[in-house]
Scaffold this active site. Structure first.
Site, short mmCIF file in Angstrom:
data_model
loop_
_atom_site.label_atom_id
_atom_site.label_comp_id
_atom_site.label_asym_id
_atom_site.label_seq_id
_atom_site.Cartn_x
_atom_site.Cartn_y
_atom_site.Cartn_z
N GLU A 1 4.02 4.66 22.80
CA GLU A 1 2.98 5.53 23.99
C GLU A 1 4.57 4.24 25.00
OE1 GLU A 1 2.92 4.00 20.90
OE2 GLU A 1 0.78 3.57 20.68
N PRO B 1 13.12 24.17 -11.57
CA PRO B 1 12.04 23.96 -12.72
C PRO B 1 12.07 22.81 -14.13
CG PRO B 1 14.06 25.95 -13.54
CD PRO B 1 14.82 25.44 -12.90
N ALA C 1 11.33 19.51 -11.47
CA ALA C 1 10.06 20.11 -11.34
C ALA C 1 9.09 19.66 -12.55
CB ALA C 1 9.53 21.15 -11.12
C1 AOF Z 1 3.05 2.55 17.82
N1 AOF Z 1 3.67 3.49 18.10
O1 AOF Z 1 5.33 4.79 17.84
C2 AOF Z 1 5.05 4.01 16.24
C3 AOF Z 1 4.56 2.91 15.44
O2 AOF Z 1 8.68 -2.56 13.45
P1 AOF Z 1 8.08 -1.80 14.62
O3 AOF Z 1 7.92 -2.73 15.41
O4 AOF Z 1 8.58 -0.26 15.70
O5 AOF Z 1 6.57 -1.45 14.36
C4 AOF Z 1 6.54 -0.71 12.89
C5 AOF Z 1 4.75 -0.89 12.91
O6 AOF Z 1 4.58 -0.01 13.87
C6 AOF Z 1 4.92 0.53 11.72
O7 AOF Z 1 4.32 0.21 10.64
C7 AOF Z 1 3.30 0.95 12.56
O8 AOF Z 1 2.42 0.32 11.74
C8 AOF Z 1 3.12 1.07 13.88
N2 AOF Z 1 3.79 2.35 14.24
N3 AOF Z 1 2.71 1.73 16.13
O9 AOF Z 1 1.89 2.49 18.22
C9 AOF Z 1 4.19 4.58 17.78
N4 AOF Z 1 6.25 4.39 15.56
ZN ZN Z 2 3.69 0.53 18.81
#
Ligand code: AOF
Ligand code: ZN
Length: 342
Positions: A47, A263, A266
């Site tokens: 975002e 194999p 797996a």
């Molecule tokens: C979002 N947007 O692009 C992602 C999210 O340690 P941080 O701050 O990088 O946060 C990681 C957590 O944030 C991850 O476990 C997941 O819950 C969320 N990831 N959230 O809004 C993003 N990559």
């Molecule tokens: Zn985030």
């Protein structure tokens, strides 16, 4: 949301342990103002990078995100706050964030007067770019895909051991494109000895892709010091065990794992119910003799057959790519012989 999915696909393999998320910002007129995707850990979330691209055009606009915007200060500040500060009027997301530390963004956005729509293309995102991350969140272990290529009669080599090339060039190109998006590729010591694979992700021109999965060699057998997997084209991890559970414990930082061969390995993963998806490339070729793609998966009679359900079927040049998931029997989705009898 399809553009957001595309953006998230473009960073798959570069964000672990974070999920590869995609985001699109539309301006107040509904035109695309910015596209973003999660940067490597410590970098911006999707975002925030989409908002940076959109600038002032985000005000009064709409954010479309594959995962619920986070609500927490982790390595980066909360995305929900960033969206509020940017003045977006509406947020659409596909999947709720299952991470207890990060969830709650939807409620924060709503409390700030932003219209929130949940669940847009949720199934597509869950089966696609966020599949491995969600699996790890739910089950606490990596998502394992067993990929193999075989003749129509299930063989991966001819009688004399020759195996190049059973599938066509399009299937091989696809395997390489997919490798660059993975966290780890597992092979057994036997495959290293007999096939001496390089296990790198290559671009169509043969050069190395910028992102390389970790090459994981498992088993107690010895491998030659000259094996190509030991070079420095990509990181390599040596695990001196054949136990699938121990292997996956050691790979807890690598959510998206590909089991490439051979194999016997797996068979061990299948018998241990540690295969979450099969990608079977089936070539319209008959060999009649030669090694099977799979050896000893603990099936002694037809009742014990490992049964799978079709998730996808595609043609790739002359070949067929079958995507399969374990048949539903029991809540862990283990593959066994109790379904699909008729
Ligand atoms: C979002 N947007 O692009 C992602 C999210 O340690 P941080 O701050 O990088 O946060 C990681 C957590 O944030 C991850 O476990 C997941 O819950 C969320 N990831 N959230 O809004 C993003 N990559
Ligand atoms: Zn985030």
């Amino acid at each position: 949301m399809r553009s957001a999915i595309e953006a998230s696909e473009s960073v798959r393999g570069t964000t672990s342990p974070n999920p590869p998320v995609g985001a699109v910002i539309l301006d107040a007129d509904g035109n695309t103002a910015g596209v973003g995707a999660t940067l490597p850990p410590g970098g911006a979330h999707a975002e925030v990078s989409a908002l940076a691209a959109a600038g002032e055009r985000a005000r009064g606009g709409t954010a479309v995100v594959t995962l619920e915007p986070c609500n927490h200060t982790g390595r980066t500040p909360p995305c929900a706050e960033a969206l509020i500060d940017a003045g977006v009027a509406a947020v659409y997301f596909a999947l709720a964030d299952p991470n207890p530390l990060a969830r709650g963004g939807a409620e924060t956005l709503e409390a700030a007067g932003i219209a929130v729509q949940r669940g847009l293309l949720a199934d597509e995102v869950a089966a696609g770019p966020l599949r491995a991350w969600l699996h790890r969140q739910r089950h606490g272990r990596p998502h394992v895909t067993w990929k193999f290529a075989a003749s129509l009669d299930g063989r991966s080599a001819a009688a004399d051991g020759t195996s190049r090339w059973i599938t066509g060039p399009l299937a091989r190109a696809r395997v390489h494109a997919e490798r660059a998006k993975l966290d780890a590729i597992i092979v057994g010591t036997g495959t290293v000895r007999y096939d001496d694979p390089w296990l790198t992700a290559r671009l169509p021109d043969g050069s190395l892709a910028p992102n390389q999965p970790v090459r994981v060699i498992v088993g107690i057998g010895e491998i030659p010091a000259t094996a190509r997997v030991l070079d420095d084209a990509a990181p390599t991890l040596r695990l001196r065990t054949r136990d699938p559970g121990e292997v996956l414990d050691a790979l807890s930082d690598y959510p998206d794992v590909l089991l490439e061969g051979g194999p016997t390995l797996a068979g061990a993963f299948l018998a241990a119910r540690r295969v979450d998806r099969i990608q079977a490339y089936i070539a319209p070729v008959l060999l009649g003799q030669g090694a099977a793609a799979l050896r000893d998966a603990g099936v002694g009679n037809i009742e014990q057959a490992l049964r799978f359900e079709r998730e996808s079927v595609e043609t790739v040049g002359p070949d067929i790519l079958l995507g399969l998931v374990p048949g539903h029997s029991g809540d862990r989705g283990s593959a066994n012989g109790t379904t699909d009898k008729d």
